[in-house]
Design an enzyme around this catalytic site. Structure first.
Site: not given
Ligand SMILES: [Zn+2]
Length: 292
Positions: A173-174, A177, A183, A229
């Site tokens: 996930h990071e 980014h 997101h 999310y």
């Protein structure tokens, strides 16, 4: 905030758009309708790990839950002039130098390296140990899990707190980014796919649910994205804050790793082609990483 939006829009606009059909996994497993079921979702882990973020001097400003924003920037973000993509090498791969802080245990380091390597198997992204390059990803254990969006220039921190961030899903996930992705529930077309219940959101956290004018690279909205999310993200009252539509029972935000659509997007944003993806993949590369 607007700055970040501008950066992202620019970033996504600069990517090519294609229109290939994608098969989305059916979501027939448990939908996680209670907050307890969502304990291990990416967003639940981020929320927990980031509870104290911003209390330490030196923490960057973090928005959207785990996106760091450079401070001190006035007018145009330098990123928009340079382009936030990582450069492509002549061989078609995108080499991204990284450094992992000594704060991590050997085991944690191995998990992080496995996360970095997971991109090699399916995309043209190649994380390589830092040598003398100027721009690199600096993986540290700061007070939470967070990352900047896209390439920022020089060493850019990707924080994976030893307490709560060293998981495959969070690492991917990071890193997504850092590759330039945002997101899933902030996508331009999210309102056709989810309903946001702001009345259940912790006061002051509403900005996490703001919509961004993203370009979506011809890929469908994906409930299984590792960038989505969970249903109870930033809930103030144990009631859902994100409900899928039209079927409210579909599982959302429960990915434990990158979805096929996440992978497709990386390949499209970086114009990876199938020949470059498999080249230069040697089975011994883990050893090289570990010696560093
Ligand atoms: Zn995030």
């Amino acid at each position: 905030m607007m700055l970040q939006v501008a950066v992202l829009s620019f970033l996504l606009c600069s990517a090519h758009s294609f229109s290939v059909k994608v098969l989305i996994d059916g979501s027939d497993e448990s939908s996680g309708n209670t907050i307890e079921d969502d304990e291990f979702t990416v967003s639940a882990r981020l929320e927990k790990a980031n509870a104290n973020l911003g209390k330490n001097l030196g923490d960057p400003v973090v928005i959207f839950g785990d996106i760091a924003v450079p401070s001190g920037l006035q007018n145009a973000d330098p990123c928009t002039a340079r382009g936030c993509l990582w450069p492509k090498a002549p061989d078609g791969n995108v080499y991204i130098p990284f450094r992992i802080s000594r704060q991590f245990s050997r085991r944690q380091r191995e998990i992080i390296i496995e996360g970095l390597r997971s991109f090699e198997r399916t995309t043209c992204i190649r994380f390589t140990p830092l040598e003398r390059q100027r721009d690199f990803v600096d993986i540290q254990s700061r007070s939470g899990c967070f990352s900047f969006v896209g390439r920022r220039g020089n060493g850019q921190v990707v924080s994976l707190s030893r307490q709560g961030c060293v998981f495959q899903s969070i690492i991917q996930h990071e890193l997504l980014h850092a590759l330039g992705f945002n997101h899933e529930q902030t996508r331009s077309d999210r309102d056709q796919n989810v309903r946001i219940l702001l009345q259940n959101v912790i006061p002051g956290q509403e900005h996490n649910f703001r919509r961004i004018r993203t370009r979506n690279l011809g890929t469908p909205y994906d409930y299984n994205s590792v960038m989505h999310y969970g249903r109870f993200a930033f809930s103030r009252n144990r009631q859902p804050t994100i409900i899928p539509i039209p079927n409210p029972n579909v599982a959302i935000g429960r990915a434990t790793q990158m979805s096929p659509t996440d992978i497709l997007r990386v390949n499209r944003l970086y114009a990876c082609n199938s020949t470059s993806s498999k080249r230069h993949l040697k089975p011994t590369q883990t050893d090289i990483f570990l010696k560093k």
